[in-house]
Design a protein around this motif. Structure first.
Motif, PDB file in Angstrom:
ATOM      1  N   LEU A  97       1.176  -8.502  13.640  1.00 30.73           N
ATOM      2  CA  LEU A  97       2.612  -8.298  13.802  1.00 30.73           C
ATOM      3  C   LEU A  97       3.091  -8.941  15.095  1.00 30.73           C
ATOM      4  CD1 LEU A  97       2.816  -4.524  12.860  1.00 30.73           C
ATOM      5  CD2 LEU A  97       3.507  -6.445  11.428  1.00 30.73           C
ATOM      6  N   CYS A 153       0.820  -1.216   0.000  1.00 29.28           N
ATOM      7  CA  CYS A 153       0.000   0.000   0.000  1.00 29.28           C
ATOM      8  C   CYS A 153       0.852   1.264   0.000  1.00 29.28           C
ATOM      9  CB  CYS A 153      -0.913   0.041   1.219  1.00 29.28           C
ATOM     10  SG  CYS A 153      -2.259  -1.147   1.137  1.00 29.28           S
ATOM     11  N   HIS A 154       1.944   1.246   0.727  1.00 37.64           N
ATOM     12  CA  HIS A 154       2.728   2.474   0.892  1.00 37.64           C
ATOM     13  C   HIS A 154       3.891   2.576  -0.087  1.00 37.64           C
ATOM     14  CE1 HIS A 154       0.629   4.119   4.358  1.00 37.64           C
ATOM     15  NE2 HIS A 154       0.545   2.891   4.827  1.00 37.64           N
ATOM     16  N   SER A 181      -3.387   7.289  -3.052  1.00 33.95           N
ATOM     17  CA  SER A 181      -4.410   6.865  -2.099  1.00 33.95           C
ATOM     18  C   SER A 181      -3.847   6.599  -0.700  1.00 33.95           C
ATOM     19  CB  SER A 181      -5.123   5.620  -2.615  1.00 33.95           C
ATOM     20  OG  SER A 181      -4.184   4.616  -2.873  1.00 33.95           O
ATOM     21  N   SER A 182      -2.582   6.212  -0.591  1.00 37.61           N
ATOM     22  CA  SER A 182      -2.031   5.934   0.734  1.00 37.61           C
ATOM     23  C   SER A 182      -1.150   7.083   1.209  1.00 37.61           C
ATOM     24  CB  SER A 182      -1.216   4.640   0.722  1.00 37.61           C
ATOM     25  OG  SER A 182      -2.077   3.532   0.624  1.00 37.61           O
ATOM     26  N   TYR A 183      -1.146   7.230   2.489  1.00 34.75           N
ATOM     27  CA  TYR A 183      -0.347   8.239   3.166  1.00 34.75           C
ATOM     28  C   TYR A 183       1.131   8.121   2.770  1.00 34.75           C
ATOM     29  CZ  TYR A 183       1.083  10.981   7.248  1.00 34.75           C
ATOM     30  OH  TYR A 183       1.595  11.925   8.080  1.00 34.75           O
ATOM     31  N   PHE A 198       5.799  11.420   7.297  1.00 38.77           N
ATOM     32  CA  PHE A 198       5.278  11.213   8.646  1.00 38.77           C
ATOM     33  C   PHE A 198       6.188  11.923   9.644  1.00 38.77           C
ATOM     34  CE2 PHE A 198       4.311   9.194  12.621  1.00 38.77           C
ATOM     35  CZ  PHE A 198       2.934   9.036  12.555  1.00 38.77           C
ATOM     36  N   LEU A 220       9.571  -1.120  12.654  1.00 43.21           N
ATOM     37  CA  LEU A 220       8.968  -0.324  11.590  1.00 43.21           C
ATOM     38  C   LEU A 220       9.192   1.167  11.846  1.00 43.21           C
ATOM     39  CD1 LEU A 220       5.674  -2.338  11.131  1.00 43.21           C
ATOM     40  CD2 LEU A 220       7.401  -1.937   9.366  1.00 43.21           C
ATOM     41  N   VAL A 235      -0.706   2.322  13.546  1.00 45.77           N
ATOM     42  CA  VAL A 235      -0.385   0.987  13.041  1.00 45.77           C
ATOM     43  C   VAL A 235      -1.096  -0.080  13.884  1.00 45.77           C
ATOM     44  CG1 VAL A 235       1.470  -0.669  12.537  1.00 45.77           C
ATOM     45  CG2 VAL A 235       1.816   1.769  12.108  1.00 45.77           C
ATOM     46  N   LYS A 290      -6.471   3.271  10.783  1.00 46.37           N
ATOM     47  CA  LYS A 290      -7.056   4.605  10.640  1.00 46.37           C
ATOM     48  C   LYS A 290      -7.741   4.666   9.279  1.00 46.37           C
ATOM     49  CE  LYS A 290      -5.786   9.459  10.815  1.00 46.37           C
ATOM     50  NZ  LYS A 290      -4.689  10.438  10.682  1.00 46.37           N
ATOM     51  N   ASN A 291      -9.030   4.922   9.257  1.00 46.97           N
ATOM     52  CA  ASN A 291      -9.806   4.929   8.008  1.00 46.97           C
ATOM     53  C   ASN A 291      -9.502   3.671   7.184  1.00 46.97           C
ATOM     54  OD1 ASN A 291     -10.924   7.444   8.721  1.00 46.97           O
ATOM     55  ND2 ASN A 291      -9.111   8.474   7.955  1.00 46.97           N
ATOM     56  N   ASN A 292      -8.909   3.835   5.987  1.00 47.94           N
ATOM     57  CA  ASN A 292      -8.621   2.664   5.149  1.00 47.94           C
ATOM     58  C   ASN A 292      -7.320   1.960   5.511  1.00 47.94           C
ATOM     59  OD1 ASN A 292     -10.943   2.909   3.619  1.00 47.94           O
ATOM     60  ND2 ASN A 292      -9.984   4.336   2.188  1.00 47.94           N
TER      61      ASN A 292
HETATM   62  C1  HEC Z   1      -4.272  -1.997   2.800  1.00 47.26           C
HETATM   63  C2  HEC Z   1      -3.387  -0.877   2.574  1.00 47.26           C
HETATM   64  C3  HEC Z   1      -2.440  -0.490   3.678  1.00 47.26           C
HETATM   65  C4  HEC Z   1      -1.484  -1.273   4.282  1.00 47.26           C
HETATM   66  C5  HEC Z   1      -1.183  -2.743   4.041  1.00 47.26           C
HETATM   67  C6  HEC Z   1      -0.791  -0.412   5.186  1.00 47.26           C
HETATM   68  N1  HEC Z   1      -1.319   0.849   5.158  1.00 47.26           N
HETATM   69 FE1  HEC Z   1      -0.700   2.437   6.258  1.00 47.26          FE
HETATM   70  N2  HEC Z   1      -2.178   3.579   5.457  1.00 47.26           N
HETATM   71  C7  HEC Z   1      -3.063   3.175   4.488  1.00 47.26           C
HETATM   72  C8  HEC Z   1      -3.954   4.271   4.177  1.00 47.26           C
HETATM   73  C9  HEC Z   1      -5.063   4.247   3.137  1.00 47.26           C
HETATM   74  C10 HEC Z   1      -3.584   5.350   5.007  1.00 47.26           C
HETATM   75  C11 HEC Z   1      -4.234   6.727   5.115  1.00 47.26           C
HETATM   76  C12 HEC Z   1      -5.193   6.695   6.302  1.00 47.26           C
HETATM   77  C13 HEC Z   1      -5.940   7.998   6.458  1.00 47.26           C
HETATM   78  O1  HEC Z   1      -5.385   8.923   7.084  1.00 47.26           O
HETATM   79  O2  HEC Z   1      -7.067   8.087   5.977  1.00 47.26           O
HETATM   80  C14 HEC Z   1      -2.466   4.885   5.799  1.00 47.26           C
HETATM   81  C15 HEC Z   1      -1.807   5.635   6.746  1.00 47.26           C
HETATM   82  C16 HEC Z   1      -0.713   5.242   7.469  1.00 47.26           C
HETATM   83  C17 HEC Z   1      -0.026   6.050   8.461  1.00 47.26           C
HETATM   84  C18 HEC Z   1      -0.402   7.468   8.880  1.00 47.26           C
HETATM   85  C19 HEC Z   1      -1.429   7.387  10.011  1.00 47.26           C
HETATM   86  C20 HEC Z   1      -1.637   8.715  10.668  1.00 47.26           C
HETATM   87  O3  HEC Z   1      -1.440   8.782  11.877  1.00 47.26           O
HETATM   88  O4  HEC Z   1      -1.989   9.670   9.968  1.00 47.26           O
HETATM   89  C21 HEC Z   1       0.994   5.305   8.939  1.00 47.26           C
HETATM   90  C22 HEC Z   1       2.006   5.712   9.992  1.00 47.26           C
HETATM   91  C23 HEC Z   1       0.956   4.035   8.258  1.00 47.26           C
HETATM   92  N3  HEC Z   1      -0.099   4.026   7.373  1.00 47.26           N
HETATM   93  C24 HEC Z   1       1.868   3.020   8.458  1.00 47.26           C
HETATM   94  C25 HEC Z   1       1.753   1.744   7.907  1.00 47.26           C
HETATM   95  C26 HEC Z   1       2.633   0.655   8.231  1.00 47.26           C
HETATM   96  C27 HEC Z   1       3.843   0.754   9.142  1.00 47.26           C
HETATM   97  C28 HEC Z   1       2.181  -0.431   7.555  1.00 47.26           C
HETATM   98  C29 HEC Z   1       2.711  -1.842   7.596  1.00 47.26           C
HETATM   99  C30 HEC Z   1       2.695  -2.478   8.890  1.00 47.26           C
HETATM  100  C31 HEC Z   1       1.016  -0.004   6.793  1.00 47.26           C
HETATM  101  N4  HEC Z   1       0.796   1.315   7.038  1.00 47.26           N
HETATM  102  C32 HEC Z   1       0.267  -0.833   5.969  1.00 47.26           C
HETATM  103  C33 HEC Z   1      -3.103   1.930   3.893  1.00 47.26           C
HETATM  104  C34 HEC Z   1      -2.328   0.851   4.243  1.00 47.26           C
END
Ligand code: HEC
Length: 120
Positions: A100, A56-57, A67-69, A74, A108, A86, A90-92
């Motif tokens: 984990l 995603c990221h 679509s992803s942050y 950060f 991480l 984590v 948060k949302n999606n």
């Molecule tokens: C299925 C897709 C997906 C996966 C897999 C995913 N993320 Fe995300 N992540 C997102 C999305 C979409 C957002 C935006 C959320 C929002 O603010 O609406 C996000 C936001 C974040 C944020 C910002 C949150 C905040 O406080 O604003 C962090 C930090 C983050 N992800 C870390 C991770 C880490 C570390 C992993 C792996 C362990 C991970 N993500 C795996 C989709 C994903």
């Protein structure tokens, strides 16, 4: 065909350690507090990131879409927010509470907060 038995064995091992883990890590306190990043933690974090976050990221935190942050942005002074988002999602962004192993968020965080080891 010889590999088949080994595969099954590995699958069983993975399944049983997964179950043991789910039992021990329901308590958020199991997740250690963030400490100083070391190269070893960053490396561990990168491996973990590639496995569970990159889809995603983006590889190396370079997001392919919008679509992803963008994790490169950060705030590095907000480990609590990172741990919280984590752990609970948060949302999606899905929750990783049960996905984990203990300590993984710390690796991480070492990876993300140093921008992949570039800012240590
Ligand atoms: C299925 C897709 C997906 C996966 C897999 C995913 N993320 Fe995300 N992540 C997102 C999305 C979409 C957002 C935006 C959320 C929002 O603010 O609406 C996000 C936001 C974040 C944020 C910002 C949150 C905040 O406080 O604003 C962090 C930090 C983050 N992800 C870390 C991770 C880490 C570390 C992993 C792996 C362990 C991970 N993500 C795996 C989709 C994903």
């Amino acid at each position: 065909m010889k590999m088949r038995g080994l595969h099954l064995l590995l699958l069983c091992l993975a399944a049983s350690s997964q179950a043991a883990y789910a039992q021990t890590n329901t308590d958020p306190a199991m997740i250690p507090a963030p400490g100083p990043a070391t190269q070893a933690l960053v490396n561990q974090g990168k491996t973990q990131y590639d496995r569970t976050c990159a889809q995603c990221h983006g590889r190396n935190m370079v997001s392919s879409g919008t679509s992803s942050y963008d994790l490169r942005r950060f705030p590095t002074d907000a480990p609590d927010r990172f741990f919280n988002s984590v752990t609970h999602g948060k949302n999606n962004m899905p929750s990783f509470k049960d996905a984990l192993e203990p300590g993984a968020i710390q690796w991480l965080w070492a990876y993300v907060s140093t921008r992949g080891g570039k800012e240590m």
